[in-house]
Design a protein around this motif. Structure first.
Motif, PDB file in Angstrom:
ATOM      1  N   ARG A 136     -40.716-104.663 -20.921  1.00  0.00           N
ATOM      2  CA  ARG A 136     -39.345-105.148 -21.099  1.00  0.00           C
ATOM      3  C   ARG A 136     -38.524-104.075 -21.821  1.00  0.00           C
ATOM      4  O   ARG A 136     -38.854-103.674 -22.938  1.00  0.00           O
ATOM      5  CB  ARG A 136     -39.360-106.453 -21.892  1.00  0.00           C
ATOM      6  CG  ARG A 136     -40.084-107.587 -21.154  1.00  0.00           C
ATOM      7  CD  ARG A 136     -40.399-108.755 -22.048  1.00  0.00           C
ATOM      8  NE  ARG A 136     -41.357-108.383 -23.086  1.00  0.00           N
ATOM      9  CZ  ARG A 136     -41.966-109.248 -23.897  1.00  0.00           C
ATOM     10  NH1 ARG A 136     -41.722-110.545 -23.773  1.00  0.00           N
ATOM     11  NH2 ARG A 136     -42.811-108.834 -24.816  1.00  0.00           N
TER      12      ARG A 136
ATOM     13  N   GLU B 294     -38.712-104.309 -16.507  1.00  0.00           N
ATOM     14  CA  GLU B 294     -37.652-105.295 -16.343  1.00  0.00           C
ATOM     15  C   GLU B 294     -36.694-105.145 -17.524  1.00  0.00           C
ATOM     16  O   GLU B 294     -37.077-104.635 -18.589  1.00  0.00           O
ATOM     17  CB  GLU B 294     -38.207-106.715 -16.275  1.00  0.00           C
ATOM     18  CG  GLU B 294     -38.904-107.184 -17.521  1.00  0.00           C
ATOM     19  CD  GLU B 294     -39.486-108.585 -17.362  1.00  0.00           C
ATOM     20  OE1 GLU B 294     -39.581-109.057 -16.217  1.00  0.00           O
ATOM     21  OE2 GLU B 294     -39.850-109.198 -18.384  1.00  0.00           O
ATOM     22  N   ILE B 295     -35.455-105.551 -17.340  1.00  0.00           N
ATOM     23  CA  ILE B 295     -34.433-105.350 -18.369  1.00  0.00           C
ATOM     24  C   ILE B 295     -34.384-106.545 -19.311  1.00  0.00           C
ATOM     25  O   ILE B 295     -34.289-107.699 -18.870  1.00  0.00           O
ATOM     26  CB  ILE B 295     -33.051-105.105 -17.726  1.00  0.00           C
ATOM     27  CG1 ILE B 295     -33.074-103.796 -16.936  1.00  0.00           C
ATOM     28  CG2 ILE B 295     -31.955-105.063 -18.789  1.00  0.00           C
ATOM     29  CD1 ILE B 295     -31.838-103.533 -16.122  1.00  0.00           C
ATOM     30  N   SER B 296     -34.454-106.247 -20.595  1.00  0.00           N
ATOM     31  CA  SER B 296     -34.325-107.279 -21.618  1.00  0.00           C
ATOM     32  C   SER B 296     -32.888-107.335 -22.145  1.00  0.00           C
ATOM     33  O   SER B 296     -32.313-108.414 -22.276  1.00  0.00           O
ATOM     34  CB  SER B 296     -35.283-107.003 -22.782  1.00  0.00           C
ATOM     35  OG  SER B 296     -35.068-107.906 -23.841  1.00  0.00           O
ATOM     36  N   PHE B 297     -32.333-106.163 -22.453  1.00  0.00           N
ATOM     37  CA  PHE B 297     -30.933-106.131 -22.889  1.00  0.00           C
ATOM     38  C   PHE B 297     -30.320-104.766 -22.611  1.00  0.00           C
ATOM     39  O   PHE B 297     -31.017-103.777 -22.417  1.00  0.00           O
ATOM     40  CB  PHE B 297     -30.790-106.489 -24.370  1.00  0.00           C
ATOM     41  CG  PHE B 297     -31.270-105.427 -25.344  1.00  0.00           C
ATOM     42  CD1 PHE B 297     -30.465-104.347 -25.691  1.00  0.00           C
ATOM     43  CD2 PHE B 297     -32.515-105.519 -25.948  1.00  0.00           C
ATOM     44  CE1 PHE B 297     -30.894-103.379 -26.590  1.00  0.00           C
ATOM     45  CE2 PHE B 297     -32.957-104.566 -26.847  1.00  0.00           C
ATOM     46  CZ  PHE B 297     -32.135-103.480 -27.173  1.00  0.00           C
TER      47      PHE B 297
ATOM     48  N   LEU C  45     -24.880-106.051 -13.980  1.00  0.00           N
ATOM     49  CA  LEU C  45     -25.496-106.483 -15.228  1.00  0.00           C
ATOM     50  C   LEU C  45     -25.382-108.002 -15.372  1.00  0.00           C
ATOM     51  O   LEU C  45     -24.294-108.572 -15.330  1.00  0.00           O
ATOM     52  CB  LEU C  45     -24.808-105.805 -16.427  1.00  0.00           C
ATOM     53  CG  LEU C  45     -24.895-104.286 -16.510  1.00  0.00           C
ATOM     54  CD1 LEU C  45     -24.165-103.782 -17.759  1.00  0.00           C
ATOM     55  CD2 LEU C  45     -26.341-103.815 -16.524  1.00  0.00           C
ATOM     56  N   LYS C  46     -26.527-108.644 -15.558  1.00  0.00           N
ATOM     57  CA  LYS C  46     -26.515-110.082 -15.775  1.00  0.00           C
ATOM     58  C   LYS C  46     -25.947-110.392 -17.161  1.00  0.00           C
ATOM     59  O   LYS C  46     -26.233-109.667 -18.126  1.00  0.00           O
ATOM     60  CB  LYS C  46     -27.935-110.639 -15.659  1.00  0.00           C
ATOM     61  CG  LYS C  46     -28.549-110.498 -14.276  1.00  0.00           C
ATOM     62  CD  LYS C  46     -29.956-111.085 -14.256  1.00  0.00           C
ATOM     63  CE  LYS C  46     -30.580-110.935 -12.869  1.00  0.00           C
ATOM     64  NZ  LYS C  46     -31.965-111.501 -12.823  1.00  0.00           N
TER      65      LYS C  46
ATOM     66  N   GLU D   2     -26.775-112.441 -19.398  1.00  0.00           N
ATOM     67  CA  GLU D   2     -27.783-112.643 -20.449  1.00  0.00           C
ATOM     68  C   GLU D   2     -28.384-111.331 -20.952  1.00  0.00           C
ATOM     69  O   GLU D   2     -29.059-111.307 -21.990  1.00  0.00           O
ATOM     70  CB  GLU D   2     -28.900-113.574 -19.962  1.00  0.00           C
ATOM     71  CG  GLU D   2     -29.662-113.079 -18.753  1.00  0.00           C
ATOM     72  CD  GLU D   2     -29.108-113.622 -17.446  1.00  0.00           C
ATOM     73  OE1 GLU D   2     -29.904-113.771 -16.489  1.00  0.00           O
ATOM     74  OE2 GLU D   2     -27.893-113.912 -17.387  1.00  0.00           O
ATOM     75  N   TRP D   3     -28.147-110.242 -20.240  1.00  0.00           N
ATOM     76  CA  TRP D   3     -28.635-108.935 -20.688  1.00  0.00           C
ATOM     77  C   TRP D   3     -27.731-108.314 -21.757  1.00  0.00           C
ATOM     78  O   TRP D   3     -28.171-107.457 -22.514  1.00  0.00           O
ATOM     79  CB  TRP D   3     -28.720-107.952 -19.517  1.00  0.00           C
ATOM     80  CG  TRP D   3     -29.753-108.261 -18.500  1.00  0.00           C
ATOM     81  CD1 TRP D   3     -30.797-109.138 -18.611  1.00  0.00           C
ATOM     82  CD2 TRP D   3     -29.847-107.699 -17.181  1.00  0.00           C
ATOM     83  NE1 TRP D   3     -31.530-109.162 -17.453  1.00  0.00           N
ATOM     84  CE2 TRP D   3     -30.981-108.280 -16.559  1.00  0.00           C
ATOM     85  CE3 TRP D   3     -29.105-106.757 -16.482  1.00  0.00           C
ATOM     86  CZ2 TRP D   3     -31.366-107.945 -15.270  1.00  0.00           C
ATOM     87  CZ3 TRP D   3     -29.489-106.421 -15.185  1.00  0.00           C
ATOM     88  CH2 TRP D   3     -30.602-107.012 -14.588  1.00  0.00           C
TER      89      TRP D   3
ATOM     90  N   LYS E 133     -34.124-110.306 -29.024  1.00  0.00           N
ATOM     91  CA  LYS E 133     -34.542-110.123 -27.639  1.00  0.00           C
ATOM     92  C   LYS E 133     -36.036-109.800 -27.577  1.00  0.00           C
ATOM     93  O   LYS E 133     -36.581-109.163 -28.480  1.00  0.00           O
ATOM     94  CB  LYS E 133     -33.752-108.978 -26.997  1.00  0.00           C
ATOM     95  CG  LYS E 133     -32.253-109.205 -26.951  1.00  0.00           C
ATOM     96  CD  LYS E 133     -31.893-110.256 -25.901  1.00  0.00           C
ATOM     97  CE  LYS E 133     -30.393-110.354 -25.718  1.00  0.00           C
ATOM     98  NZ  LYS E 133     -30.024-111.291 -24.636  1.00  0.00           N
TER      99      LYS E 133
END
Length: 281
Positions: free
Chosen positions: A5, A33-36, A51-52, A54-55, A66
């Motif tokens: 992450r 995978e992207i956490s932030f 970019l989501k 929640e990121w 996170k």
């Protein structure tokens, strides 16, 4: 196997490239995978539809909220100075701005955190060919001398010193020869050219027995160049020596050469999960 992450700190050109790679590159998306994602300008992230929501991290001090395994700094040396040791107390850290270590207190604090905690600090070798070989010699104390020469078009150098900028202006006007902009230890050069000399900072970190004060730097401006050139000269015991020359095509005015982004991604793909220590990747 669970994915690593990532926390991406900095969403300029390089940060965007890395996020895009995690989303679209088969090898990167399989591993990460992207956490932030954090950026000084929050609005810049909000406007990017890949970019989501929640990121998006508004306050970098909230990174501990996170779930993250590896923080990737691609913002500015100041981030490592202010947050590097906190990141390393929580997870692995990938440092895209190694000029931060030219501050002796920052280097001391990061190395101490590495020793005290269980996480690793990853330094992308980038244009520094042979970084791990330099590190091996530095650890054994067999490295006797190291000089890194960086040659670029004057407009590709972003300097904070009036004296050095005056030399750059002369190099632009006298465009038939090389001009030495700086020659001396790596340490004092780093704050004067924080965006240009990451390769030199990486070399000084790898050369553990020489460090920032005994690793030599030569910054050369040449208006005839359409490339970034890195020359490495190394001396060891008993007359041992190595010389390398790296020629990376680059548009006039570009701070980053064409091969740099993919090199960065290759380094990231080798990062994370190695345990405590300073790792050159």
């Amino acid at each position: 196997m669970s994915k690593i992450r990532l926390g991406i700190v900095g969403y300029g050109n390089l940060g965007k490239f890395l996020v895009n790679a995690v989303l679209n590159n088969s090898e990167a998306s399989e591993l990460f995978e992207i956490s932030f994602v954090w950026n000084r300008s929050f609005e810049k992230m909000e406007e990017d539809k890949q970019l989501k929501p929640e990121w998006l991290l508004r306050d970098l001090n909230d990174f501990k909220q996170k779930q993250v395994d590896l923080i990737v700094e691609v913002a500015h040396p100041d981030i490592i100075a202010t947050h590097g040791h906190e990141f390393l107390s929580h997870c692995d850290l990938f440092v895209g701005s190694p000029t931060a270590f030219a501050d002796a207190e920052v280097e001391k604090r990061i190395r101490q955190t590495i020793n005290d905690k269980k996480y690793g600090c990853y330094i992308p070798s980038g244009a520094l060919w042979g970084a791990n070989d330099i590190a091996k010699m530095g650890k054994l104390g067999t490295l006797q001398g190291l000089t890194i020469t960086m040659k670029k078009h004057p407009s590709s150098m972003k300097l904070t010193s009036d004296e050095l900028n005056n030399k750059l202006n002369i190099a632009l006007e006298e465009n038939t020869k090389e001009h030495i902009i700086y020659e001396g230890p790596v340490r004092p050069l780093c704050p004067l050219a924080p965006n240009n000399v990451n390769t030199m900072a990486c070399a000084a970190l790898a050369a553990e027995n020489l460090g920032f004060d005994k690793t030599n730097a030569r910054l050369v401006a040449d208006s005839r160049l359409e490339a970034h050139v890195i020359e490495i000269e190394l001396q060891g015991n008993g007359g041992f020596s190595v010389y390398t020359n790296r020629f990376n095509p680059a548009k006039v005015g570009a701070v980053t050469g064409n091969a740099t982004y993919n090199s960065f991604l290759s380094s990231l793909l080798c990062s994370g999960g190695r345990g405590k220590g300073l790792h050159f990747v």
